[in-house]
Design an enzyme around this catalytic site. Structure first.
Site, short mmCIF file in Angstrom:
data_model
loop_
_atom_site.label_atom_id
_atom_site.label_comp_id
_atom_site.label_asym_id
_atom_site.label_seq_id
_atom_site.Cartn_x
_atom_site.Cartn_y
_atom_site.Cartn_z
N ASP A 79 0.83 -1.20 0.00
CA ASP A 79 0.00 0.00 0.00
C ASP A 79 0.87 1.26 0.00
OD1 ASP A 79 -2.18 -1.67 0.21
OD2 ASP A 79 -2.32 -1.46 2.39
N1 URA Z 1 -1.27 -5.91 3.89
C1 URA Z 1 -1.74 -4.66 3.92
O1 URA Z 1 -2.77 -4.39 4.50
N2 URA Z 1 -1.06 -3.71 3.23
C2 URA Z 1 0.09 -3.96 2.58
O2 URA Z 1 0.68 -3.04 2.00
C3 URA Z 1 0.58 -5.26 2.58
C4 URA Z 1 -0.11 -6.23 3.24
#
Ligand code: URA
Length: 239
Positions: free
Chosen positions: A103
């Site tokens: 993310d």
């Molecule tokens: N899980 C999440 O919620 N975000 C990420 O970036 C990776 C795994």
């Protein structure tokens, strides 16, 4: 492949610069001078030299990046910088792509490569490659949460995750926050955040520390990257 592409991908400049280089008659293929940028060469069998020095052409490139917050792990985005914007021009020449997504507000290990087969293997839902995250949450994690994660958690869309391993590193009553390490074997959208939400916790900081056999190099500053070593590449290929 065309000689101008091979030279450009070997870091000798842009296609335009490489064209000029060819005109100077210092590029040889199997000991014969080549000036035509369209000349076809086979990097596996042809001997290509520039000024007498052999060209070390690598078809595939492999990098590990310490992804910072604020950049998108995609190859293009209209609003934000992507992880590709953090690469030196020479390193983006061979068009690596991120292996999976983190993310925008997640930090940590991101592998980039142009080896599509390896990417496919690492992301294949059949292979269950372990991903380890360091996670800080609002809320106090409990032994009960460890058990819930061990069984598999039901997410907001009713999907039941595979068993995951939660190790609680710290719980702080005063700030009502906890720190943990979580190992998951899938890569569902926002998976860690949604798993934590399923046990009533809110992720405030998330960092991926490993993917399969590859651990984030602790000497890599946020936003920097390095090539994977041959040992690391071989380990990844065994996944
Ligand atoms: N899980 C999440 O919620 N975000 C990420 O970036 C990776 C795994």
């Amino acid at each position: 492949m065309r000689i101008d592409k091979l030279l450009a991908h070997s870091g000798l400049g842009t296609r335009k610069e490489v064209k000029k280089l060819l005109k100077t008659k210092i590029v040889e293929v199997n000991d014969a001078i080549v000036t035509d940028p369209k000349t076809h060469v086979d990097p596996d069998t042809d001997k290509v030299t520039v000024g007498g020095e052999p060209i070390d052409y690598q078809e595939f490139v492999y990098f590990m990046m310490h992804k910072p917050q604020g950049v998108i792990s995609a190859t293009e985005d209209e609003m934000h910088d992507t992880v590709l914007d953090l690469l030196e021009p020479n390193d983006s020449m061979q068009e690596p792509h991120p292996v999976g997504r983190l993310d925008i507000d997640t930090e940590g290990l991101l592998i980039l490569t142009n080896d599509g087969r390896l990417t496919h293997r690492l992301l294949s839902p059949k292979r269950h490659v372990d991903k380890v995250y360091y996670v800080e949450v609002e809320g106090l994690l409990t032994e009960g949460d460890i058990d819930v994660f061990k069984q598999g958690v039901v997410l907001d869309d009713d999907y039941e995750t595979m068993p995951a391993e939660l190790t609680i590193l710290e719980t702080d009553q005063d700030s009502h926050r906890s720190i943990a390490e979580l190992t998951i074997r899938e890569g569902k959208f926002h998976q860690v955040k949604r798993m934590m939400a399923a046990v009533g916790k809110r992720v405030v900081y998330l960092k991926r520390v490993s993917m399969g056999p590859i651990e984030l190099d602790s000497s890599l500053e946020l936003g920097s990257y390095r090539e994977l070593t041959n040992d690391e590449i071989n380990l990844l290929k065994e996944v």
